[in-house]
Design a protein around this motif. Sequence first.
Motif, PDB file in Angstrom:
ATOM      1  N   TYR A  64       9.967   9.941  -3.990  1.00 32.86           N
ATOM      2  CA  TYR A  64      10.195  10.397  -2.615  1.00 32.86           C
ATOM      3  C   TYR A  64      11.015  11.683  -2.613  1.00 32.86           C
ATOM      4  CZ  TYR A  64      11.649  10.488   2.255  1.00 32.86           C
ATOM      5  OH  TYR A  64      11.891  10.885   3.557  1.00 32.86           O
ATOM      6  N   ARG A  65      11.980  11.772  -3.507  1.00 35.16           N
ATOM      7  CA  ARG A  65      12.843  12.962  -3.553  1.00 35.16           C
ATOM      8  C   ARG A  65      12.065  14.195  -3.997  1.00 35.16           C
ATOM      9  NH1 ARG A  65      18.315   9.885  -4.442  1.00 35.16           N
ATOM     10  NH2 ARG A  65      18.803   9.847  -2.204  1.00 35.16           N
ATOM     11  N   ARG A 104      14.882   3.386  -7.478  1.00 36.55           N
ATOM     12  CA  ARG A 104      14.509   3.999  -8.753  1.00 36.55           C
ATOM     13  C   ARG A 104      13.269   4.896  -8.707  1.00 36.55           C
ATOM     14  NH1 ARG A 104      17.204   1.387 -13.057  1.00 36.55           N
ATOM     15  NH2 ARG A 104      18.597  -0.191 -12.252  1.00 36.55           N
ATOM     16  N   ALA A 105      12.121   4.426  -9.304  1.00 34.62           N
ATOM     17  CA  ALA A 105      10.958   5.305  -9.472  1.00 34.62           C
ATOM     18  C   ALA A 105      10.423   5.784  -8.128  1.00 34.62           C
ATOM     19  CB  ALA A 105       9.866   4.579 -10.252  1.00 34.62           C
ATOM     20  N   ASP A 115       9.082   2.594   2.848  1.00 36.36           N
ATOM     21  CA  ASP A 115      10.181   2.322   3.775  1.00 36.36           C
ATOM     22  C   ASP A 115      11.386   3.054   3.147  1.00 36.36           C
ATOM     23  OD1 ASP A 115      12.348   1.408   5.134  1.00 36.36           O
ATOM     24  OD2 ASP A 115      11.938  -0.722   4.821  1.00 36.36           O
ATOM     25  N   VAL A 116      11.713   4.223   3.690  1.00 36.64           N
ATOM     26  CA  VAL A 116      12.641   5.138   3.007  1.00 36.64           C
ATOM     27  C   VAL A 116      13.991   4.482   2.708  1.00 36.64           C
ATOM     28  CG1 VAL A 116      13.917   7.314   3.299  1.00 36.64           C
ATOM     29  CG2 VAL A 116      11.487   7.192   3.890  1.00 36.64           C
ATOM     30  N   THR A 164       9.720   5.523   7.978  1.00 34.13           N
ATOM     31  CA  THR A 164       8.547   5.279   7.150  1.00 34.13           C
ATOM     32  C   THR A 164       7.926   6.608   6.751  1.00 34.13           C
ATOM     33  OG1 THR A 164       8.160   3.320   8.489  1.00 34.13           O
ATOM     34  CG2 THR A 164       6.383   3.986   7.035  1.00 34.13           C
ATOM     35  N   TYR A 165       7.552   6.718   5.476  1.00 33.40           N
ATOM     36  CA  TYR A 165       6.843   7.902   4.975  1.00 33.40           C
ATOM     37  C   TYR A 165       5.486   7.416   4.492  1.00 33.40           C
ATOM     38  CZ  TYR A 165       5.505  11.600   1.700  1.00 33.40           C
ATOM     39  OH  TYR A 165       4.823  12.584   1.024  1.00 33.40           O
ATOM     40  N   ARG A 166       4.425   8.030   5.014  1.00 35.71           N
ATOM     41  CA  ARG A 166       3.086   7.590   4.603  1.00 35.71           C
ATOM     42  C   ARG A 166       2.224   8.807   4.280  1.00 35.71           C
ATOM     43  NH1 ARG A 166       0.190   3.607   8.557  1.00 35.71           N
ATOM     44  NH2 ARG A 166       1.705   2.133   7.737  1.00 35.71           N
TER      45      ARG A 166
END
Length: 329
Positions: free
Chosen positions: A95-96, A89-90, A83-84, A74-76
Amino acid sequence: MSADNLISIRDLSVHFPLSKGLLGEKATVRAVDGVFLDIPRGSFVGLVGESGSGKTTLGRAILRAAPITRGRITYRDGDVDYDVGSLKRAALKDYRQRAQLIFQDPYAALSPRMTVRDIIAEPLEIMKLTQTRAETDQRVREIAIKCRLNLEHLRRFPHAFSGGQRQRISIARALVCNPRFLIADEAVAALDVSIQADILNLLKSLQRELSITLLFISHDLSVVAHTCDVVAVLYLGAIVELAPARDLFSRPRHPYTQALLSAIPSLNPDDRGDQQRLSGEIPSSLDVPGGCRFHTRCPIARKQCEKIEPVWREYGQGHFAACHFIDPN
Ligand code: SF4
């Protein structure tokens, strides 16, 4: 997941199916095998282990560059809650931009046919984050200055630079999109010791100045000793000890960490008495030992270690380890 954690990893496994032998027997490479790890926002976290421990695969899974077999990352950050493993898509593109990688080898990572300006600018252009060439140039200059690059050098090609200068170019390229999270995978391993300290200091000051969260992957505990806030020790795909860096170095609890620490050369001849050497090679992740996965090399292993997996326990604030025989006092 605590609001203070930028990345939270729960029971993460990255397994690769394989055919082996003449009969094409099915086998599984358990590169990452049930990892739990929180990466606090704004922290400098070290991830340490021998070659073959799974650290690079874990880093790649966090960046969505290795397939997740089981578990969740998880990235917050503010309103963003990803939820990685299921990004599309977007959201994946976003995230990248937020999570970038600094490569190990500054000699291989930079295209010899591109100028330093173009190398640093490329991620901005791929992600279409700037509208005009002037805007791109302005951003490239800003980040080059932060990475202590001479602006005159932006017109040159990578072959004109030393390893340390090339790694600064790699860092500038990783930072140009203004990421929130950086993974530095063995980012100083290819450099001379004197240059290593320079690059580590640069990373540390950039991490503070830009409020970045950084995961620093290394096979060498001595490299992370003075840089990281927290260190996780990985063995054969699983974290066996996690602690604030000062605690880990002053009082390592797990026999594997103790062995890694005692392998660091000391200038003090009196320190050589109680060294614990690791015997043999790390086993293959095709054949992870049962019970405690470290038992085949552990200098204090007993019978129960072969059968029973040790429980992850806390031994002091934020200091965790998994071993049956740690003295809790
Ligand atoms: Fe060694 Fe046993 Fe502890 Fe594993 S559980 S680290 S084999 S003593």
